[in-house]
Structure formats: C-alpha cells, structure tokens
Motif scaffolding. Structure first.
Motif, mmCIF file in Angstrom:
data_model
loop_
_atom_site.group_PDB
_atom_site.id
_atom_site.type_symbol
_atom_site.label_atom_id
_atom_site.label_comp_id
_atom_site.label_asym_id
_atom_site.label_seq_id
_atom_site.Cartn_x
_atom_site.Cartn_y
_atom_site.Cartn_z
ATOM 1 N N GLY A 49 16.808 2.998 -9.183
ATOM 2 C CA GLY A 49 17.868 1.993 -9.132
ATOM 3 C C GLY A 49 19.247 2.327 -8.605
ATOM 4 N N GLY A 76 7.417 -5.853 -14.796
ATOM 5 C CA GLY A 76 8.448 -6.336 -14.080
ATOM 6 C C GLY A 76 9.947 -5.676 -14.691
ATOM 7 N N SER A 77 10.826 -5.956 -14.131
ATOM 8 C CA SER A 77 12.242 -5.363 -14.631
ATOM 9 C C SER A 77 12.466 -5.630 -16.131
ATOM 10 N N GLY A 135 15.362 -4.646 -17.460
ATOM 11 C CA GLY A 135 16.778 -5.327 -17.307
ATOM 12 C C GLY A 135 16.710 -6.955 -17.024
ATOM 13 N N VAL A 136 16.068 -7.338 -16.176
ATOM 14 C CA VAL A 136 15.836 -8.825 -15.832
ATOM 15 C C VAL A 136 15.512 -9.559 -17.108
ATOM 16 N N THR A 187 10.438 -10.401 -7.203
ATOM 17 C CA THR A 187 10.962 -9.438 -6.449
ATOM 18 C C THR A 187 10.127 -9.284 -5.273
ATOM 19 N N PHE A 239 9.639 -4.741 -8.243
ATOM 20 C CA PHE A 239 9.954 -3.855 -9.273
ATOM 21 C C PHE A 239 8.856 -3.881 -10.532
ATOM 22 N N PRO A 240 8.393 -2.784 -10.755
ATOM 23 C CA PRO A 240 8.581 -1.399 -10.218
ATOM 24 C C PRO A 240 7.423 -1.042 -9.304
ATOM 25 N N TYR A 282 15.191 -7.442 -3.908
ATOM 26 C CA TYR A 282 15.682 -6.176 -4.425
ATOM 27 C C TYR A 282 14.968 -5.276 -3.419
ATOM 28 N N GLN A 319 12.066 6.942 -16.235
ATOM 29 C CA GLN A 319 11.895 5.539 -17.075
ATOM 30 C C GLN A 319 10.332 5.422 -17.267
ATOM 31 N N HIS A 321 8.682 -1.550 -18.662
ATOM 32 C CA HIS A 321 8.574 -2.798 -17.922
ATOM 33 C C HIS A 321 7.520 -3.601 -17.729
#
Length: 501
Positions: free
Chosen positions: A145, A236-237, A239-240, A277, A282-283, A312, A456, A461
């Motif tokens: 990232g 998937g992320s 963070g999202v 994305t 991601f990822p 992304y 990570q 994810h």
C-alpha cells in the motif's frame, strides 16, 4: 557576585492578576516575594511531565514578562536557574531551548515500563491493527500500500509551490468551496479523462482527504437513504471493511476468482450496493474482465444497484494494458474514487470522489459538514504539477522503478520460496503469495516479524475460508532489502513448518 532581587516590586506593577497562554501560567498563584522561584518550578514541572519536550523553545524573556506583567528580571532569573541546572540552554538569537529533563523517579519509572508496540497476530485484527503494525519495529517493511516515498518529487513540488504562492490572490487563503479548489477540480477532471477514460465536468468532482474519506462520505449518504449494508470483495481490503463497519454498515462477502468479483454471487446476496477494486483487485491483483464488467453493469441496471469503485493502483501497470474504469460504462450508478496516495504519498491526504447525479448534492453536503473542504495550497500545487506535465513524468519514472523492485521480489521468491504461488504481479505496488501447506498465515506473519520483516497475512483480508498466504509490498523497499526480507521469510516459514522445507 550576588544576584539582584527583581521581585521586590513585582506586585506593585499592577493591581490585577495576569496570565499567559504559555503553560496557562497564572501569577496569582505565586507566593508574595517568590515569583522567580515559582516560575522556575512551573517550568521545571512542565519539562518533567512533557509539556515542554526536549528541543522545544521557551518564550523570549521580554515576551513572557510582558504577558505575566512581571519584571523581565523575574523571567531571566528563572531561565538562568534552569540553565545552571542543565535543563535549558541559550542559543543566541535562536532563543532558549529545553535540552534535558530533570531526573524524576516517577517519570523514570514510567519510561522504563513503556513497551515497544508489537502486532498481536494471534488475535482477530482490531480497529488499530494497521497502526500497531506500522509502529512495530522491523528491519525490513514489506507491507503493501505504500509507493517509493524516497522518490517524492521534492524539487518539483517546491518549484510548483513557489509559482503558486507568487501568483496567489490573498482571498484564496480564506474559506473556499467545500468541493475543493475549482482549478484543481478542473485538473482532476482532465487527468481522469486523459488517463482513465472518465468524462466528467469539474462541477462533478469533490476533493476529499483520500479514499478513506470518500468511503465515509458515501457511507453517510447511503445510511441516510436507509441502506444498511455494502457488499465487498472476498478477499478484499480489511481497511475498507473496517471503515464501513465504523459506520455500522454490514459487509457481506462476495467471492473473487480469476475473472474478478463473481456477479452471480452478488445477485444471490440481495445487496443493493457493492464496493470493489476492478482495475487491480486488492489483494489478489486480478482485473475485473470484460464479461464480468458487462454482468456488473446489467446487475446495476436490473436491480437499481449502486457501485462504489475504488480505482486502486490503476496507474501502476507493467505487463498488461490499461483497463477502463467501470464509471466510464455506467456513470449514473457509480461512486468513483481515487487519490494521489500511491502516485505521490499518502501523507498528502488528497483524493477525489465522483458521485452519481442522484447523490451528488448529498455528498457535497456531507463534505461541507465533515471539514468545510480540503487545504487549498496542496490542491493548487497539484494543479500546477498536473498541468505542466510533471506528475505524468513522475508516474513514468515510478513505473520503471517499481517494475525493477517487483522483478527483484519475484526473483527472490522463486529462489527462496519456490513452493509459494505468486498472484497479481502484473500491476500495482504489491503481490500476494499463497501456499498449499496447512498452517495459519498469521503464524507465518508473526514469525516473520520476529525475524525483522513486516508483512500482512492474507487471512486478514478474508471473511470466508482461504488458503494461507501473505500480501507483500515491494514499491517502498530497495531490491537488496527485498531480497534479504524474502530470505528471512524462508527462515520464518521453516519455523512454522519445521522439518517440511
């Protein structure tokens, strides 16, 4: 030689007690005839408890004396005592600075008990998991990232900033349009048309502080419409998911395969909004292929669905042609967002959001009440960089540089981890590796960190079950560091799978 006593007439200078914003000092609390001693102890305490940290400058004596309405000699006396104690030091015209803290058992005990932050891979990732990982000490950082931050175009930025400041009208320093500076919105619209095939007007663009804020604004608007869930890619992320969950939105997982998001599963889920994305997932790094794009557009048209498109890593491609944004196919149903975080630096906190016409006004209102708009000066500097071609030149340089770093990581993985399968290496700033062996990838990430390498785990994810793997960023690390990091990953894998390698 004895010091003069500056305190004899301190109280006679005024009949009213005065104070200062500096440390909220209140001379009414000082004992009669003991102002210098009182001020010395106040400063000493502030140095000890961190309110005056090492390297900070104290106010000039004349300024502090005027604010406290005491004689200048009181402040000079207090500063001199701390200079003699070794806690302050005068540096001529530069001023007087804190150079040491007093020895204090309480403070010393607290410092000795401070723990170096570590990431607990054994626990489910919490809201601060990425902060903890960034703070964890490691020799080599292979987390995804982040672009090559050492390549930030400092000279070009400074030149552009100087040109902007030389021409800037004073009125530009006031409050502006919450949607963003008009010149920058025009520049973004031109950039997207030229590089992403998106045709919008400047009026359609809202400048945000990155994709994270775009997610937040869209979440607010959709919650007001009664929507309680946004489907997300799986994997998937994380963070999202965390951003959406922070707004109390559910995030049902939709599987991703080699063609991208499975639209058939999206239909079956019953979700009315999906975040994805499509340019570089991601990822996994897969691209939403043409057939799936047509299926996604048909889903949105049939079901009245909305699409939240995070473009992304779209700019960073090496072994494949560019792919158009989904927004270009169905602008009336797509929230489109992007940023300069992967092109320049995340610290700039600049991105953009294009809402479908049905939600545009609501997004602008949400942005207005969120922060009244982004800082204007960085927007105008970026406008200059876009319009003079400097940003495109920088991006071309980054692609060459990142490609070399990607190639170095792939070679190291093939040499050190031949059992790993590599995914998503044709574009982006990261790749993913997976393994057939049965182990927890969180154990591998923890062992890697013990060996001084940050990664990570792929399972972070995933909401659905998955094979073990790691998500590895290569853009921010020189090739030599990457090679050492992958070699250390081999040692970590041996630790997780003893006797199997």
């Amino acid at each position: 030689m004895p010091r003069s006593n500056p305190e004899a007439s301190d109280r006679s200078k005024t009949e009213t007690d005065f104070g200062t914003d500096f440390l909220q000092l209140d001379v009414s609390l000082a004992p009669l005839g003991g102002l210098a001693g009182w001020l010395t102890e106040q400063l000493r305490a502030a140095i000890a408890d961190g309110r005056l940290p090492m390297g900070s400058r104290v106010p000039p004596g004349r300024v502090l004396a005027d604010e406290l309405r005491v004689s200048r000699g009181v402040v000079t006396e207090a500063y001199q005592r701390l200079i003699e104690d070794g806690q302050l030091a005068g540096r001529g015209r530069a001023g007087t600075f804190v150079v040491a803290a007093p020895i204090s058992p309480g403070i010393s005990g607290q410092a000795s008990e401070r723990k170096v932050p570590r990431t607990d891979f054994a626990a489910a990732p919490g809201h601060d998991v990425f902060d903890a990982l960034r703070a964890s000490p490691a020799r080599i950082d292979l987390t995804p990232g982040v672009p090559d931050l050492a390549a930030f175009p400092r000279s070009a930025w400074l030149r552009a900033e100087r040109r902007v400041l030389d021409a800037l009208d004073p009125a530009a320093f006031g409050y502006g349009d919450p949607r963003g500076a008009p010149p920058f919105r025009r520049a973004v619209a031109d950039w997207l048309a030229r590089n992403r095939g998106i045709r919008v007007e400047a009026e359609d663009v809202v400048i945000v502080t990155g994709v994270a804020q775009a997610l937040d604004l869209v979440s607010r608007v959709l919650l007001d419409d009664g929507i309680e869930e946004i489907a997300v890619e799986d994997p998937g992320s994380l963070g999202v998911r965390q951003h959406l969950a922070s707004r109390r939105l559910r995030t049902p997982p939709i599987p991703v395969d080699q063609a991208g998001l499975r639209v058939d599963a999206l239909r079956e889920s019953g979700a009315s909004v999906v975040a994805l994305t499509p340019a570089h997932q991601f990822p996994t790094g897969v691209v939403l292929d043409g057939r799936r794009r047509r299926e996604l557009v048909k889903w949105a048209q049939d079901e009245g669905g909305l699409i939240l498109e995070d473009d992304y890593d779209a700019e960073h491609r090496y072994d494949r042609p560019p792919v158009p944004a989904v927004h270009a196919l169905l602008p009336e149903r797509v929230f489109y967002t992007g940023s300069v975080s992967k092109t320049l630096a995340p610290a700039l906190r600049v991105g953009w959001l294009i809402a479908p016409p049905s939600h545009r006004e609501a997004v602008v209102i949400a942005k207005r009440y969120a922060d009244l708009g982004n800082a204007v000066l960085p927007q105008l500097v970026l406008t200059e960089l876009m319009e003079c071609g400097e940003l495109e030149r920088h991006l071309r340089m980054l692609r060459r540089r990142h490609r070399r770093r990607r190639d170095a990581m792939i070679e190291a993985i093939r040499t050190q981890l031949p059992q790993a399968r590599i995914h998503g290496a044709a574009a982006g700033l990261h790749l993913t590796i997976t393994f057939d062996a049965g182990f927890r990838d969180t154990d591998l990430a923890a062992a890697a960190l013990e060996h001084g390498v940050k990664t990570q785990p792929l399972s972070w994810h995933h909401q659905l079950s998955s094979e073990p793997g790691l998500v590895l960023g290569y853009a921010a690390s020189p090739p030599a560091d990457t090679a050492r990091g992958i070699a250390l990953l081999r040692k970590a894998l041996r630790q997780v799978l003893p006797g199997q390698l």
